[in-house]
Scaffold this motif. Structure first.
Motif, PDB file in Angstrom:
ATOM      1  N   LEU A  91      19.742 -21.815  13.812  1.00  0.00           N
ATOM      2  CA  LEU A  91      19.568 -22.886  14.778  1.00  0.00           C
ATOM      3  C   LEU A  91      20.669 -22.882  15.833  1.00  0.00           C
ATOM      4  N   TYR A  92      21.928 -22.677  15.392  1.00  0.00           N
ATOM      5  CA  TYR A  92      23.032 -22.751  16.357  1.00  0.00           C
ATOM      6  C   TYR A  92      22.935 -21.632  17.383  1.00  0.00           C
ATOM      7  N   GLU A  93      22.420 -20.455  16.982  1.00  0.00           N
ATOM      8  CA  GLU A  93      22.316 -19.347  17.921  1.00  0.00           C
ATOM      9  C   GLU A  93      21.237 -19.625  18.972  1.00  0.00           C
ATOM     10  N   VAL A  94      20.115 -20.177  18.528  1.00  0.00           N
ATOM     11  CA  VAL A  94      19.043 -20.496  19.476  1.00  0.00           C
ATOM     12  C   VAL A  94      19.522 -21.513  20.498  1.00  0.00           C
ATOM     13  N   GLU A  95      20.202 -22.563  20.043  1.00  0.00           N
ATOM     14  CA  GLU A  95      20.640 -23.599  20.970  1.00  0.00           C
ATOM     15  C   GLU A  95      21.700 -23.068  21.936  1.00  0.00           C
ATOM     16  N   ALA A  96      22.553 -22.169  21.479  1.00  0.00           N
ATOM     17  CA  ALA A  96      23.543 -21.583  22.380  1.00  0.00           C
ATOM     18  C   ALA A  96      22.876 -20.714  23.437  1.00  0.00           C
ATOM     19  N   VAL A 108      28.625 -13.008  28.071  1.00  0.00           N
ATOM     20  CA  VAL A 108      29.501 -12.428  27.048  1.00  0.00           C
ATOM     21  C   VAL A 108      29.410 -13.243  25.760  1.00  0.00           C
ATOM     22  N   GLY A 109      29.431 -14.571  25.894  1.00  0.00           N
ATOM     23  CA  GLY A 109      29.329 -15.412  24.711  1.00  0.00           C
ATOM     24  C   GLY A 109      28.051 -15.175  23.934  1.00  0.00           C
ATOM     25  N   LEU A 110      26.936 -14.976  24.642  1.00  0.00           N
ATOM     26  CA  LEU A 110      25.665 -14.723  23.965  1.00  0.00           C
ATOM     27  C   LEU A 110      25.677 -13.380  23.252  1.00  0.00           C
ATOM     28  N   CYS A 111      26.284 -12.381  23.867  1.00  0.00           N
ATOM     29  CA  CYS A 111      26.372 -11.083  23.198  1.00  0.00           C
ATOM     30  C   CYS A 111      27.196 -11.179  21.914  1.00  0.00           C
ATOM     31  N   VAL A 112      28.305 -11.927  21.975  1.00  0.00           N
ATOM     32  CA  VAL A 112      29.143 -12.110  20.789  1.00  0.00           C
ATOM     33  C   VAL A 112      28.372 -12.837  19.691  1.00  0.00           C
ATOM     34  N   LEU A 113      27.617 -13.875  20.082  1.00  0.00           N
ATOM     35  CA  LEU A 113      26.821 -14.605  19.094  1.00  0.00           C
ATOM     36  C   LEU A 113      25.767 -13.707  18.458  1.00  0.00           C
ATOM     37  N   ALA A 114      25.134 -12.860  19.265  1.00  0.00           N
ATOM     38  CA  ALA A 114      24.107 -11.968  18.731  1.00  0.00           C
ATOM     39  C   ALA A 114      24.689 -11.015  17.694  1.00  0.00           C
ATOM     40  N   VAL A 115      25.931 -10.579  17.918  1.00  0.00           N
ATOM     41  CA  VAL A 115      26.570  -9.661  16.979  1.00  0.00           C
ATOM     42  C   VAL A 115      26.973 -10.370  15.693  1.00  0.00           C
ATOM     43  N   SER A 116      27.439 -11.618  15.797  1.00  0.00           N
ATOM     44  CA  SER A 116      28.022 -12.306  14.637  1.00  0.00           C
ATOM     45  C   SER A 116      27.034 -13.127  13.835  1.00  0.00           C
ATOM     46  N   ALA A 117      25.852 -13.405  14.375  1.00  0.00           N
ATOM     47  CA  ALA A 117      24.924 -14.319  13.705  1.00  0.00           C
ATOM     48  C   ALA A 117      24.406 -13.733  12.401  1.00  0.00           C
ATOM     49  N   GLY A 118      24.328 -14.582  11.385  1.00  0.00           N
ATOM     50  CA  GLY A 118      23.703 -14.208  10.122  1.00  0.00           C
ATOM     51  C   GLY A 118      22.292 -14.752  10.043  1.00  0.00           C
ATOM     52  N   ARG A 137      27.721 -13.725   9.844  1.00  0.00           N
ATOM     53  CA  ARG A 137      28.013 -12.588   8.974  1.00  0.00           C
ATOM     54  C   ARG A 137      29.381 -12.774   8.332  1.00  0.00           C
ATOM     55  N   HIS A 138      29.573 -12.081   7.245  1.00  0.00           N
ATOM     56  CA  HIS A 138      30.814 -12.226   6.486  1.00  0.00           C
ATOM     57  C   HIS A 138      32.016 -11.872   7.363  1.00  0.00           C
ATOM     58  N   ASP A 139      33.003 -12.769   7.384  1.00  0.00           N
ATOM     59  CA  ASP A 139      34.253 -12.593   8.143  1.00  0.00           C
ATOM     60  C   ASP A 139      34.053 -12.602   9.661  1.00  0.00           C
ATOM     61  N   PHE A 140      32.875 -13.044  10.127  1.00  0.00           N
ATOM     62  CA  PHE A 140      32.630 -13.098  11.568  1.00  0.00           C
ATOM     63  C   PHE A 140      32.726 -14.526  12.108  1.00  0.00           C
ATOM     64  N   GLU A 141      33.202 -15.463  11.278  1.00  0.00           N
ATOM     65  CA  GLU A 141      33.243 -16.858  11.719  1.00  0.00           C
ATOM     66  C   GLU A 141      34.080 -17.068  12.980  1.00  0.00           C
ATOM     67  N   PRO A 142      35.318 -16.520  13.060  1.00  0.00           N
ATOM     68  CA  PRO A 142      36.097 -16.728  14.290  1.00  0.00           C
ATOM     69  C   PRO A 142      35.409 -16.157  15.521  1.00  0.00           C
ATOM     70  N   LEU A 143      34.757 -15.001  15.367  1.00  0.00           N
ATOM     71  CA  LEU A 143      34.063 -14.398  16.496  1.00  0.00           C
ATOM     72  C   LEU A 143      32.880 -15.263  16.934  1.00  0.00           C
ATOM     73  N   ALA A 144      32.163 -15.835  15.970  1.00  0.00           N
ATOM     74  CA  ALA A 144      31.033 -16.700  16.303  1.00  0.00           C
ATOM     75  C   ALA A 144      31.497 -17.958  17.032  1.00  0.00           C
ATOM     76  N   VAL A 145      32.608 -18.536  16.556  1.00  0.00           N
ATOM     77  CA  VAL A 145      33.149 -19.735  17.218  1.00  0.00           C
ATOM     78  C   VAL A 145      33.546 -19.412  18.649  1.00  0.00           C
ATOM     79  N   ALA A 204      31.777 -21.012  21.915  1.00  0.00           N
ATOM     80  CA  ALA A 204      32.590 -21.762  22.871  1.00  0.00           C
ATOM     81  C   ALA A 204      32.480 -21.172  24.270  1.00  0.00           C
ATOM     82  N   ALA A 205      32.485 -19.843  24.370  1.00  0.00           N
ATOM     83  CA  ALA A 205      32.388 -19.202  25.676  1.00  0.00           C
ATOM     84  C   ALA A 205      31.045 -19.491  26.329  1.00  0.00           C
ATOM     85  N   ALA A 206      29.972 -19.429  25.550  1.00  0.00           N
ATOM     86  CA  ALA A 206      28.647 -19.680  26.107  1.00  0.00           C
ATOM     87  C   ALA A 206      28.515 -21.113  26.606  1.00  0.00           C
TER      88      ALA A 206
END
Length: 283
Positions: free
Chosen positions: A73-78, A112-122, A246-254, A258-260
Motif C-alpha cells: 500500500l505504501y508504495e502505491v500511494e508514494a 529518484v524516490g520512486l526508483c528507490v522505493l521500487a528496489v526496496s519494496a517487499g 525487503r530485508h535490511d532495506f528499511e532505511p533505503l525505503a524511508v 521521503a524523497a518522493a
C-alpha cells in the motif's frame, strides 16, 4: 518493471494530467456563484474540461486498483504522489508556466524516490483487515464528509488547503478500503462496510477537491491532498496490515519515500490551473 508498478505509474499519469483540466472546469463553473455552493459543484459537470478530467480520474482509479492488488500500500500511494510531477510538466507545456531549477529538482526527487522505493519494496503483509478495521474505514469516510461540510461553512481563508486535506484523506480511505475488502460476491458486498467506505469516500473526496479548486488556491489544496492521500494509507499499511520492505532495506525505503513525497510537495503549486499574470498587470 512489474505490472503493478506500471499500473501505479499509469494511475499517476492519468490523475496528474486530469488536475489541470478539472481545475479549469471548476473555476469556470464557480464564476458568479456562491463559493462552496451546490450550484457551483453541479455546474462543474457542464464544463467539458472538468468532465474530461473526471474521465481520466476514473481510468486512473482503475489502474490504482490493479496496482493495489500487486504492490504494498505504501508504495502505491508514494507512486501516486508523482502525479504532481506529471502536472508540473503538463503545466509547463499547456499553461506556459516556466519551471525553475527548484521545480525541476522536485521532478528529479520524485523520480529518484520512486526508483528507490521500487528496489526496496517487499510484499504485502499478511493482514487483510479485521472486521473492526473495515467498519472503521467506513466511519472515517462518513466523519470526513461532515468535516468537509464544516470547512465549507466555517473554513474562511484556509478553506482551500483544509478541503484539500479532507479530499486527500478520503482518497487515502479508498486505498485502505480496497486493500481490506474481502473476496466476496455481490450479495456479500452489500453488507460489507469497506465497500460502502469506497463509495462514501469517493463521493466525499471528489466534492471536497472540487470545492477546494473553486474556493481558493489550487496549489495549497493539492499540497494538502498529497499529504493526506500518501501518508495516511502508508501508516495504516505498515502498522496495521503488516506491509514491509525487503530485508535490511528499511532505511533505503524511508529515504525513497521521503524523497518522493518531498519532491511532490515541492511541485504542489503546479496543481494550479490559473493563467500566469500578464506583464504589467496591477497587483
Amino acid at each position: 518493471m512489474s505490472f503493478g508498478l506500471l499500473a501505479a505509474l499509469a494511475a499517476a499519469l492519468l490523475t496528474g494530467s486530469a488536475t489541470v483540466l478539472q481545475a479549469v472546469g471548476a473555476r469556470r463553473a464557480a464564476a458568479g456563484r456562491r463559493p462552496g455552493g451546490a450550484a457551483a459543484l453541479a455546474g462543474a459537470f457542464r464544463q467539458w474540461p472538468f468532465l474530461a478530467g473526471v474521465g481520466m480520474d476514473m481510468l486512473g482509479f482503475g489502474a490504482e486498483l490493479l496496482a493495489l492488488d500487486r504492490l504494498p500500500l505504501y508504495e502505491v500511494e508514494a507512486v501516486l504522489a508523482s502525479a504532481l510531477a506529471v502536472t508540473a510538466v503538463g503545466a509547463s507545456r499547456v499553461l506556459n508556466v516556466r519551471l525553475r531549477r527548484g521545480e525541476w529538482a522536485g521532478v528529479a526527487a520524485v523520480c529518484v524516490g520512486l526508483c528507490v522505493l521500487a528496489v526496496s519494496a517487499g510484499r504485502d503483509g499478511p493482514g487483510h483487515g479485521t472486521p473492526a478495521l473495515r467498519l472503521g474505514v467506513l466511519l472515517v469516510a462518513v466523519l470526513l464528509i461532515g468535516a468537509g461540510w464544516v470547512v465549507v461553512r466555517f473554513g474562511g481563508s484556509r478553506r482551500a488547503p483544509l478541503l484539500g486535506l479532507v479530499a486527500g484523506l478520503q482518497f487515502g480511505v479508498i486505498g485502505v478500503a480496497v486493500r481490506v475488502l474481502p473476496d466476496a460476491g455481490l450479495p456479500g458486498l452489500l453488507t460489507e462496510p469497506a465497500a460502502y467506505a469506497v463509495a462514501f469516500a469517493g463521493l466525499g473526496g471528489f466534492a471536497a477537491l472540487t470545492w477546494a479548486m473553486q474556493n481558493g488556491s489550487v496549489t495549497a489544496a493539492t499540497a494538502a491532498m498529497v499529504l493526506g492521500e500518501t501518508l495516511g494509507p502508508a501508516v495504516v499499511g505498515v502498522l496495521l496490515l503488516g506491509d514491509h520492505t525487503r530485508h535490511d532495506f528499511e532505511p533505503l525505503a524511508v529515504a525513497g519515500f521521503a524523497a518522493a513525497v518531498f519532491g511532490a510537495l515541492t511541485l504542489a503549486r503546479f496543481g494550479d490551473a490559473e493563467r500566469p499574470a500578464t506583464a504589467g498587470a496591477a497587483p
